[in-house]
Design a protein around this motif. Structure first.
Motif, PDB file in Angstrom:
ATOM      1  N   SER A 162       0.837  -1.200   0.000  1.00 35.70           N
ATOM      2  CA  SER A 162       0.000   0.000   0.000  1.00 35.70           C
ATOM      3  C   SER A 162       0.868   1.245   0.000  1.00 35.70           C
ATOM      4  CB  SER A 162      -0.918   0.010   1.230  1.00 35.70           C
ATOM      5  OG  SER A 162      -1.512   1.286   1.397  1.00 35.70           O
ATOM      6  N   GLN A 163       0.649   2.128  -0.969  1.00 37.24           N
ATOM      7  CA  GLN A 163       1.354   3.403  -1.005  1.00 37.24           C
ATOM      8  C   GLN A 163       0.736   4.413  -0.035  1.00 37.24           C
ATOM      9  OE1 GLN A 163       1.432   4.648  -5.107  1.00 37.24           O
ATOM     10  NE2 GLN A 163       3.046   3.198  -5.645  1.00 37.24           N
ATOM     11  N   ASN A 164      -0.403   4.050   0.524  1.00 35.08           N
ATOM     12  CA  ASN A 164      -1.040   4.930   1.514  1.00 35.08           C
ATOM     13  C   ASN A 164      -0.714   4.533   2.949  1.00 35.08           C
ATOM     14  OD1 ASN A 164      -2.207   6.330  -0.567  1.00 35.08           O
ATOM     15  ND2 ASN A 164      -4.226   5.387  -0.362  1.00 35.08           N
ATOM     16  N   GLY A 165       0.117   3.485   3.128  1.00 35.94           N
ATOM     17  CA  GLY A 165       0.338   2.982   4.474  1.00 35.94           C
ATOM     18  C   GLY A 165      -0.871   2.189   4.936  1.00 35.94           C
ATOM     19  N   PRO A 182      -6.497   3.154   4.107  1.00 31.99           N
ATOM     20  CA  PRO A 182      -7.391   4.287   3.845  1.00 31.99           C
ATOM     21  C   PRO A 182      -7.221   4.810   2.425  1.00 31.99           C
ATOM     22  CG  PRO A 182      -5.510   4.998   5.146  1.00 31.99           C
ATOM     23  CD  PRO A 182      -5.372   3.507   4.997  1.00 31.99           C
ATOM     24  N   PRO A 183      -8.162   5.590   1.954  1.00 33.98           N
ATOM     25  CA  PRO A 183      -8.067   6.134   0.593  1.00 33.98           C
ATOM     26  C   PRO A 183      -7.024   7.237   0.466  1.00 33.98           C
ATOM     27  CG  PRO A 183     -10.008   6.995   1.702  1.00 33.98           C
ATOM     28  CD  PRO A 183      -9.438   5.961   2.606  1.00 33.98           C
ATOM     29  N   LEU A 184      -6.574   7.787   1.595  1.00 33.48           N
ATOM     30  CA  LEU A 184      -5.555   8.834   1.596  1.00 33.48           C
ATOM     31  C   LEU A 184      -4.365   8.360   2.423  1.00 33.48           C
ATOM     32  CD1 LEU A 184      -7.801  11.991   2.187  1.00 33.48           C
ATOM     33  CD2 LEU A 184      -6.873  11.165   0.012  1.00 33.48           C
ATOM     34  N   PRO A 185      -3.186   8.916   2.186  1.00 34.39           N
ATOM     35  CA  PRO A 185      -1.990   8.450   2.900  1.00 34.39           C
ATOM     36  C   PRO A 185      -2.058   8.715   4.403  1.00 34.39           C
ATOM     37  CG  PRO A 185      -1.379   9.710   0.944  1.00 34.39           C
ATOM     38  CD  PRO A 185      -2.855   9.897   1.138  1.00 34.39           C
ATOM     39  N   VAL A 186      -1.612   7.728   5.189  1.00 30.96           N
ATOM     40  CA  VAL A 186      -1.443   7.925   6.634  1.00 30.96           C
ATOM     41  C   VAL A 186      -0.344   8.966   6.827  1.00 30.96           C
ATOM     42  CG1 VAL A 186      -0.735   6.826   8.787  1.00 30.96           C
ATOM     43  CG2 VAL A 186      -2.182   5.578   7.163  1.00 30.96           C
ATOM     44  N   GLU A 187      -0.619   9.985   7.640  1.00 28.73           N
ATOM     45  CA  GLU A 187       0.303  11.126   7.748  1.00 28.73           C
ATOM     46  C   GLU A 187       1.384  10.927   8.812  1.00 28.73           C
ATOM     47  OE1 GLU A 187      -2.485  14.166   8.566  1.00 28.73           O
ATOM     48  OE2 GLU A 187      -3.131  14.404   6.485  1.00 28.73           O
ATOM     49  N   PHE A 287      -4.559  21.828  -6.716  1.00 36.69           N
ATOM     50  CA  PHE A 287      -5.188  20.571  -6.299  1.00 36.69           C
ATOM     51  C   PHE A 287      -4.419  19.978  -5.119  1.00 36.69           C
ATOM     52  CE2 PHE A 287      -6.540  20.729 -10.793  1.00 36.69           C
ATOM     53  CZ  PHE A 287      -7.911  20.594 -10.607  1.00 36.69           C
ATOM     54  N   ASP A 288      -5.169  19.316  -4.237  1.00 41.81           N
ATOM     55  CA  ASP A 288      -4.518  18.609  -3.127  1.00 41.81           C
ATOM     56  C   ASP A 288      -3.820  17.344  -3.622  1.00 41.81           C
ATOM     57  OD1 ASP A 288      -5.333  20.277  -0.847  1.00 41.81           O
ATOM     58  OD2 ASP A 288      -7.369  19.640  -1.397  1.00 41.81           O
ATOM     59  N   TYR A 289      -4.440  16.664  -4.601  1.00 35.31           N
ATOM     60  CA  TYR A 289      -3.852  15.431  -5.130  1.00 35.31           C
ATOM     61  C   TYR A 289      -4.186  15.288  -6.610  1.00 35.31           C
ATOM     62  CZ  TYR A 289      -3.054  13.682  -0.367  1.00 35.31           C
ATOM     63  OH  TYR A 289      -2.625  13.532   0.927  1.00 35.31           O
ATOM     64  N   LEU A 290      -3.275  14.631  -7.314  1.00 33.06           N
ATOM     65  CA  LEU A 290      -3.573  14.112  -8.636  1.00 33.06           C
ATOM     66  C   LEU A 290      -3.745  12.611  -8.466  1.00 33.06           C
ATOM     67  CD1 LEU A 290      -3.855  14.065 -11.694  1.00 33.06           C
ATOM     68  CD2 LEU A 290      -1.345  14.127 -11.889  1.00 33.06           C
ATOM     69  N   VAL A 291      -4.997  12.152  -8.561  1.00 38.15           N
ATOM     70  CA  VAL A 291      -5.308  10.743  -8.339  1.00 38.15           C
ATOM     71  C   VAL A 291      -5.173   9.994  -9.657  1.00 38.15           C
ATOM     72  CG1 VAL A 291      -7.020   9.098  -7.492  1.00 38.15           C
ATOM     73  CG2 VAL A 291      -6.916  11.395  -6.508  1.00 38.15           C
ATOM     74  N   ILE A 292      -4.366   8.919  -9.630  1.00 41.03           N
ATOM     75  CA  ILE A 292      -4.062   8.176 -10.843  1.00 41.03           C
ATOM     76  C   ILE A 292      -4.532   6.736 -10.695  1.00 41.03           C
ATOM     77  CG2 ILE A 292      -2.203   7.327 -12.329  1.00 41.03           C
ATOM     78  CD1 ILE A 292      -0.579   9.761 -11.504  1.00 41.03           C
ATOM     79  N   GLY A 293      -5.301   6.277 -11.687  1.00 36.98           N
ATOM     80  CA  GLY A 293      -5.769   4.905 -11.691  1.00 36.98           C
ATOM     81  C   GLY A 293      -5.668   4.313 -13.082  1.00 36.98           C
ATOM     82  N   GLY A 294      -6.080   3.056 -13.208  1.00 42.51           N
ATOM     83  CA  GLY A 294      -6.028   2.403 -14.513  1.00 42.51           C
ATOM     84  C   GLY A 294      -4.670   1.802 -14.794  1.00 42.51           C
ATOM     85  N   ASP A 307       4.558  19.618 -15.997  1.00 45.78           N
ATOM     86  CA  ASP A 307       5.338  20.321 -14.971  1.00 45.78           C
ATOM     87  C   ASP A 307       4.392  20.929 -13.942  1.00 45.78           C
ATOM     88  OD1 ASP A 307       7.362  21.455 -13.546  1.00 45.78           O
ATOM     89  OD2 ASP A 307       7.642  23.170 -14.900  1.00 45.78           O
ATOM     90  N   VAL A 308       3.939  20.096 -13.024  1.00 45.24           N
ATOM     91  CA  VAL A 308       3.054  20.580 -11.955  1.00 45.24           C
ATOM     92  C   VAL A 308       3.540  20.024 -10.626  1.00 45.24           C
ATOM     93  CG1 VAL A 308       1.002  20.887 -13.378  1.00 45.24           C
ATOM     94  CG2 VAL A 308       1.485  18.651 -12.381  1.00 45.24           C
ATOM     95  N   ASP A 309       3.351  20.796  -9.573  1.00 48.73           N
ATOM     96  CA  ASP A 309       3.775  20.369  -8.242  1.00 48.73           C
ATOM     97  C   ASP A 309       2.546  19.925  -7.448  1.00 48.73           C
ATOM     98  OD1 ASP A 309       5.291  19.858  -6.060  1.00 48.73           O
ATOM     99  OD2 ASP A 309       5.413  21.941  -5.381  1.00 48.73           O
ATOM    100  N   ILE A 310       2.018  18.767  -7.832  1.00 52.65           N
ATOM    101  CA  ILE A 310       0.828  18.218  -7.174  1.00 52.65           C
ATOM    102  C   ILE A 310       1.186  16.847  -6.622  1.00 52.65           C
ATOM    103  CG2 ILE A 310      -1.602  17.564  -7.419  1.00 52.65           C
ATOM    104  CD1 ILE A 310      -1.751  19.308  -9.886  1.00 52.65           C
ATOM    105  N   PRO A 311       0.897  16.557  -5.354  1.00 49.36           N
ATOM    106  CA  PRO A 311       1.148  15.211  -4.820  1.00 49.36           C
ATOM    107  C   PRO A 311       0.378  14.163  -5.605  1.00 49.36           C
ATOM    108  CG  PRO A 311       0.680  16.756  -3.043  1.00 49.36           C
ATOM    109  CD  PRO A 311       0.351  17.471  -4.321  1.00 49.36           C
ATOM    110  N   LEU A 312       1.042  13.076  -5.920  1.00 53.25           N
ATOM    111  CA  LEU A 312       0.403  11.995  -6.668  1.00 53.25           C
ATOM    112  C   LEU A 312      -0.214  10.994  -5.697  1.00 53.25           C
ATOM    113  CD1 LEU A 312       3.098  11.296  -9.425  1.00 53.25           C
ATOM    114  CD2 LEU A 312       1.140  12.862  -9.508  1.00 53.25           C
ATOM    115  N   LEU A 313      -1.401  10.521  -6.040  1.00 49.88           N
ATOM    116  CA  LEU A 313      -2.089   9.517  -5.230  1.00 49.88           C
ATOM    117  C   LEU A 313      -2.505   8.381  -6.156  1.00 49.88           C
ATOM    118  CD1 LEU A 313      -3.245   8.736  -2.457  1.00 49.88           C
ATOM    119  CD2 LEU A 313      -5.344   9.935  -3.066  1.00 49.88           C
ATOM    120  N   PHE A 314      -1.799   7.239  -6.041  1.00 49.54           N
ATOM    121  CA  PHE A 314      -2.102   6.105  -6.909  1.00 49.54           C
ATOM    122  C   PHE A 314      -3.247   5.287  -6.312  1.00 49.54           C
ATOM    123  CE2 PHE A 314       2.200   7.314  -7.940  1.00 49.54           C
ATOM    124  CZ  PHE A 314       2.217   7.240  -9.325  1.00 49.54           C
ATOM    125  N   SER A 315      -4.257   5.072  -7.113  1.00 44.42           N
ATOM    126  CA  SER A 315      -5.454   4.362  -6.649  1.00 44.42           C
ATOM    127  C   SER A 315      -5.562   3.016  -7.358  1.00 44.42           C
ATOM    128  CB  SER A 315      -6.699   5.207  -6.943  1.00 44.42           C
ATOM    129  OG  SER A 315      -7.879   4.471  -6.689  1.00 44.42           O
TER     130      SER A 315
END
Length: 341
Positions: A162-165, A182-187, A287-294, A307-315
């Motif tokens: 899990s990349q979210n912990g 969880p759907p978001l990373p453990v902080e 954006f808080d996250y760029l959510v990537i799936g598929g 070239d964007v500074d957005i945290p990536l969230l792999f789903s």
């Protein structure tokens, strides 16, 4: 005649007196007695030496026997330790999660609320928050982790990718033993033990309102969207391109077919990248996250030049929007995984 013997006796006496013969004979007798004593001592010492030499040989032989026995015992111990480790591995290989479920945010909140209501008369309820990349043993510091979590559970935790912990809810008596991704990373990584589970951080992740950009990448059909509250889609676009299906034959025709297909995939990635870049750059907020799936490989090809500074969230979501309502994408993106150990 007697007078003659008397004269001889006197002569002998005078001879012995003046020559020292008597004294020498006494010394000789004394030395002979000493020689006898030395011979006796020598014989005694020789006997002791022979016994000592025999004992030394026995001791050397006994030492060799002991060393051989010790080496054999060491080899046997090593063999047994290897067999024990092998048996452990074999027993661990048979371990698996008894249940895996995917829960929506609403169902997850209800589940966590139930967990929060549990109470124990003693401090047996352990809550463990683990960030991506953190080791379980490292979170406990100098405390041995085996003091709190059994080996079977630890082995199953190592299987979780899990990349979210993840969050572990563990009861010492195994009444509760579950992991939530969880759907978001453990902080923050931490552990707490008490009479109740600590669900505060997890509930905080589930209740967050986020502005997110979504990319679901598939060859020939990709989905780009954004949401300002992570509850409703504010805009979306389905981008289609003509990408051939995979070739089923071999030979030269297959290589040519695959080369053409790769070119079509690159063309599709260019189209999606252009649409995604316009969406991100034209909006006046971050954006808080760029959510990537598929398809993760295709997604990486699409975003590599953005070239964007957005945290990536792999789903793990891998749905095609044409078969599902667009609003269902958000529900899929924010699913939580529940593992019952």
């Amino acid at each position: 005649m007697a007078k003659k013997e008397k004269v001889v006796e006197n002569v002998n006496y005078l001879f012995n007196k003046y020559t020292g013969k008597e004294k020498l004979e006494g010394q000789i007798d004394h030395l002979q007695s000493h020689i006898v004593e030395l011979e006796i001592d020598n014989k005694t010492l020789r006997t002791k030496f022979e016994k000592s030499a025999a004992n030394e040989k026995k001791a050397v032989a006994a030492k060799q026997d002991a060393e051989e026995a010790l080496n054999a015992a060491g080899f046997r111990i090593s063999t047994l330790e290897h067999e024990i480790e092998k048996n452990k591995e074999n027993s661990f290989d048979h371990l698996s999660f008894s249940h895996v479920d995917m829960l929506s945010i609403r169902r997850m909140q209800d589940y966590v609320s139930t967990l929060s209501s549990l109470r124990s008369p003693e401090e047996t309820l352990l809550t463990l928050y683990v960030c991506n990349g953190s080791s379980v043993s490292g979170i406990f510091g100098n405390d041995p982790v085996e003091k709190y979590i059994d080996p079977d559970t630890l082995h199953l935790l190592e299987k979780i990718d899990s990349q979210n912990g993840f969050v572990l809810f563990h009861d010492r008596d195994s009444l509760v033993n579950e992991v939530i991704i969880p759907p978001l990373p453990v902080e923050t990584s931490k552990w707490l033990q008490g009479t109740a589970f600590n669900t505060e951080q997890l509930l905080g992740l589930l209740s967050k309102e986020l502005s997110i950009c979504i990319l679901l990448a598939h060859a020939g059909e990709s989905f780009v969207a954004y949401s300002l509250d992570s509850r409703h889609l504010d805009s979306y676009e389905l981008i289609r391109s003509n990408v051939k299906s995979k070739h089923g034959k071999g030979g030269f025709s297959q290589r040519r077919f695959e080369r053409l297909r790769d070119e079509e995939i690159v063309h599709h990635a260019d189209k999606v990248r252009e649409s995604l870049g316009e969406l991100i750059n034209n909006l006046e907020f971050d954006f808080d996250y760029l959510v990537i799936g598929g398809d993760q490989n295709l997604a990486n090809l699409i975003i590599k030049d953005i070239d964007v500074d957005i945290p990536l969230l792999f789903s793990p979501v891998d749905i095609r929007v044409e078969k599902h309502a667009s609003e269902d994408v958000l529900r899929q993106v924010f699913l939580s995984r529940r593992y019952k150990l």
